[in-house]
Design a protein around this motif. Sequence first.
Motif, PDB file in Angstrom:
ATOM      1  N   ASN A 100       0.990  -1.208   0.048  1.00  0.00           N
ATOM      2  CA  ASN A 100       0.048   0.050  -0.133  1.00  0.00           C
ATOM      3  C   ASN A 100       0.934   1.345   0.034  1.00  0.00           C
ATOM      4  OD1 ASN A 100      -2.607  -1.257  -0.078  1.00  0.00           O
ATOM      5  ND2 ASN A 100      -3.048  -0.874   1.872  1.00  0.00           N
ATOM      6  N   ARG A 101       1.906   1.395   0.803  1.00  0.00           N
ATOM      7  CA  ARG A 101       2.654   2.424   0.742  1.00  0.00           C
ATOM      8  C   ARG A 101       3.452   2.852  -0.527  1.00  0.00           C
ATOM      9  NH1 ARG A 101       8.283   3.981   2.774  1.00  0.00           N
ATOM     10  NH2 ARG A 101       8.076   6.146   3.136  1.00  0.00           N
ATOM     11  N   GLN A 102       4.100   1.688  -1.147  1.00  0.00           N
ATOM     12  CA  GLN A 102       4.702   1.805  -2.389  1.00  0.00           C
ATOM     13  C   GLN A 102       3.667   2.303  -3.431  1.00  0.00           C
ATOM     14  OE1 GLN A 102       6.263  -1.926  -2.366  1.00  0.00           O
ATOM     15  NE2 GLN A 102       8.307  -1.294  -2.382  1.00  0.00           N
ATOM     16  N   ALA A 103       2.373   1.819  -3.397  1.00  0.00           N
ATOM     17  CA  ALA A 103       1.566   2.144  -4.404  1.00  0.00           C
ATOM     18  C   ALA A 103       0.932   3.649  -4.167  1.00  0.00           C
ATOM     19  CB  ALA A 103       0.379   1.049  -4.186  1.00  0.00           C
ATOM     20  N   GLU A 104       0.850   4.271  -3.013  1.00  0.00           N
ATOM     21  CA  GLU A 104       0.226   5.490  -2.752  1.00  0.00           C
ATOM     22  C   GLU A 104       1.520   6.424  -3.186  1.00  0.00           C
ATOM     23  OE1 GLU A 104      -1.030   6.003   1.416  1.00  0.00           O
ATOM     24  OE2 GLU A 104      -2.442   4.690   1.200  1.00  0.00           O
ATOM     25  N   LEU A 105       2.910   5.853  -2.832  1.00  0.00           N
ATOM     26  CA  LEU A 105       4.108   6.799  -3.383  1.00  0.00           C
ATOM     27  C   LEU A 105       3.808   6.829  -4.818  1.00  0.00           C
ATOM     28  CD1 LEU A 105       6.844   5.927  -0.947  1.00  0.00           C
ATOM     29  CD2 LEU A 105       5.961   8.004  -1.422  1.00  0.00           C
ATOM     30  N   PHE A 106       3.854   5.778  -5.576  1.00  0.00           N
ATOM     31  CA  PHE A 106       3.786   5.851  -6.963  1.00  0.00           C
ATOM     32  C   PHE A 106       2.659   6.879  -7.410  1.00  0.00           C
ATOM     33  CE2 PHE A 106       2.621   4.570 -11.132  1.00  0.00           C
ATOM     34  CZ  PHE A 106       3.739   4.208 -11.855  1.00  0.00           C
ATOM     35  N   TYR A 107       1.501   6.761  -6.842  1.00  0.00           N
ATOM     36  CA  TYR A 107       0.313   7.529  -7.347  1.00  0.00           C
ATOM     37  C   TYR A 107       0.830   9.065  -7.081  1.00  0.00           C
ATOM     38  CZ  TYR A 107      -4.013  10.138  -7.175  1.00  0.00           C
ATOM     39  OH  TYR A 107      -4.985  10.881  -7.333  1.00  0.00           O
ATOM     40  N   ARG A 108       1.283   9.328  -5.824  1.00  0.00           N
ATOM     41  CA  ARG A 108       1.406  10.604  -5.608  1.00  0.00           C
ATOM     42  C   ARG A 108       2.595  11.171  -6.439  1.00  0.00           C
ATOM     43  NH1 ARG A 108       1.183   9.511  -0.556  1.00  0.00           N
ATOM     44  NH2 ARG A 108       3.093   9.876   0.115  1.00  0.00           N
ATOM     45  N   GLN A 109       3.763  10.602  -6.247  1.00  0.00           N
ATOM     46  CA  GLN A 109       5.022  10.943  -6.767  1.00  0.00           C
ATOM     47  C   GLN A 109       5.272  10.895  -8.411  1.00  0.00           C
ATOM     48  OE1 GLN A 109       8.430  10.044  -4.414  1.00  0.00           O
ATOM     49  NE2 GLN A 109       7.662  11.116  -2.647  1.00  0.00           N
ATOM     50  N   ILE A 110       4.830   9.741  -8.964  1.00  0.00           N
ATOM     51  CA  ILE A 110       4.893   9.433 -10.260  1.00  0.00           C
ATOM     52  C   ILE A 110       3.707   9.725 -11.074  1.00  0.00           C
ATOM     53  CG2 ILE A 110       5.445   7.492 -11.731  1.00  0.00           C
ATOM     54  CD1 ILE A 110       7.460   6.591  -9.543  1.00  0.00           C
ATOM     55  N   ARG A 111       2.510   9.176 -10.845  1.00  0.00           N
ATOM     56  CA  ARG A 111       1.343   9.243 -11.669  1.00  0.00           C
ATOM     57  C   ARG A 111       0.908  10.790 -11.589  1.00  0.00           C
ATOM     58  NH1 ARG A 111      -3.744  11.545 -11.083  1.00  0.00           N
ATOM     59  NH2 ARG A 111      -5.390  10.156 -12.166  1.00  0.00           N
ATOM     60  N   CYS A 112       0.726  11.204 -10.541  1.00  0.00           N
ATOM     61  CA  CYS A 112       0.283  12.632 -10.379  1.00  0.00           C
ATOM     62  C   CYS A 112       1.337  13.639 -10.840  1.00  0.00           C
ATOM     63  CB  CYS A 112      -0.065  13.153  -8.952  1.00  0.00           C
ATOM     64  SG  CYS A 112      -1.582  12.378  -8.308  1.00  0.00           S
ATOM     65  N   ALA A 118       4.101  17.143 -15.379  1.00  0.00           N
ATOM     66  CA  ALA A 118       5.216  16.572 -16.408  1.00  0.00           C
ATOM     67  C   ALA A 118       6.689  16.346 -15.797  1.00  0.00           C
ATOM     68  CB  ALA A 118       5.344  17.429 -17.640  1.00  0.00           C
ATOM     69  N   GLU A 119       6.489  15.837 -14.422  1.00  0.00           N
ATOM     70  CA  GLU A 119       7.823  15.638 -13.676  1.00  0.00           C
ATOM     71  C   GLU A 119       7.562  14.632 -12.535  1.00  0.00           C
ATOM     72  OE1 GLU A 119       8.964  19.551 -12.196  1.00  0.00           O
ATOM     73  OE2 GLU A 119       7.652  19.224 -10.393  1.00  0.00           O
ATOM     74  N   ILE A 120       8.471  14.259 -12.097  1.00  0.00           N
ATOM     75  CA  ILE A 120       8.457  13.375 -10.776  1.00  0.00           C
ATOM     76  C   ILE A 120       8.510  14.021  -9.986  1.00  0.00           C
ATOM     77  CG2 ILE A 120       9.433  11.091  -9.763  1.00  0.00           C
ATOM     78  CD1 ILE A 120       8.021  10.615 -12.629  1.00  0.00           C
ATOM     79  N   ARG A 121       7.778  13.872  -8.732  1.00  0.00           N
ATOM     80  CA  ARG A 121       7.858  14.485  -7.391  1.00  0.00           C
ATOM     81  C   ARG A 121       8.645  13.811  -6.684  1.00  0.00           C
ATOM     82  NH1 ARG A 121       1.278  15.465  -6.607  1.00  0.00           N
ATOM     83  NH2 ARG A 121       1.359  16.920  -8.389  1.00  0.00           N
ATOM     84  N   GLY A 122       9.140  14.515  -5.309  1.00  0.00           N
ATOM     85  CA  GLY A 122       9.920  13.950  -4.285  1.00  0.00           C
ATOM     86  C   GLY A 122      11.144  13.475  -4.777  1.00  0.00           C
ATOM     87  N   SER A 123      11.480  12.339  -4.075  1.00  0.00           N
ATOM     88  CA  SER A 123      12.837  11.487  -4.410  1.00  0.00           C
ATOM     89  C   SER A 123      12.572  10.439  -5.197  1.00  0.00           C
ATOM     90  CB  SER A 123      13.594  11.088  -3.081  1.00  0.00           C
ATOM     91  OG  SER A 123      12.613  10.061  -2.297  1.00  0.00           O
TER      92      SER A 123
END
Length: 193
Positions: A100-112, A118-123
């Motif tokens: 769940n944590r990785q999926a949420e990070l993917f959603y927030r930082q990569i997908r969104c 048009a960029e990757i967020r966070g680290s």
Amino acid sequence: MRISPKYTAFDWKELNFLSEDEWLKAIDIFHDRINERFLYPISLIEETDYSGFAVLALDCLLIEMLQQFYRGVYRTPAGKSKEYFVSFLTETRFGEFYDNRQAELFYRQIRCGILHQAEIRGSSRVLADPDTLLVRYSDDNRGLIVNRRKFHQLLMQEISEYTERLKDPANKELRSNFRKKMVSICRTACEII
């Protein structure tokens, strides 16, 4: 109105689903739509240097669309994109790699990040190195390192397996949800005409 290169919305509307041949045609319509509108264009760019964001953006569109097919909804309800994305990454074959944590990070930082800025967020970072795992935490444990090639390959496998599951008449709920989503696609296409 064409819903894929080979088929129109009216081709779909002519199906009566009274035989397995009708179901196979319906599945072929879906297959033609996904392959020609998404997977084939991705294949044209995925080997290009620096195409990772474009490939992942299209993969993210496919994930949300597939989750709509799985649930039998026209579109993702307002405020539910994160839930749909996390469900997909944890409940499909991706669940072997994403908690769940990785999926949420993917959603927030990569997908969104990709779809909205048009960029990757966070680290988080996107790589294509064949030696990189499909997904792992970034060094600071606050982002993800995603192998976009392996991610896309796994998504193609999920699409292929979904198509195969649709061919089995025992998968009644899957088929019912598939029909609901396709009906909404075709209704929208017919309204445009």
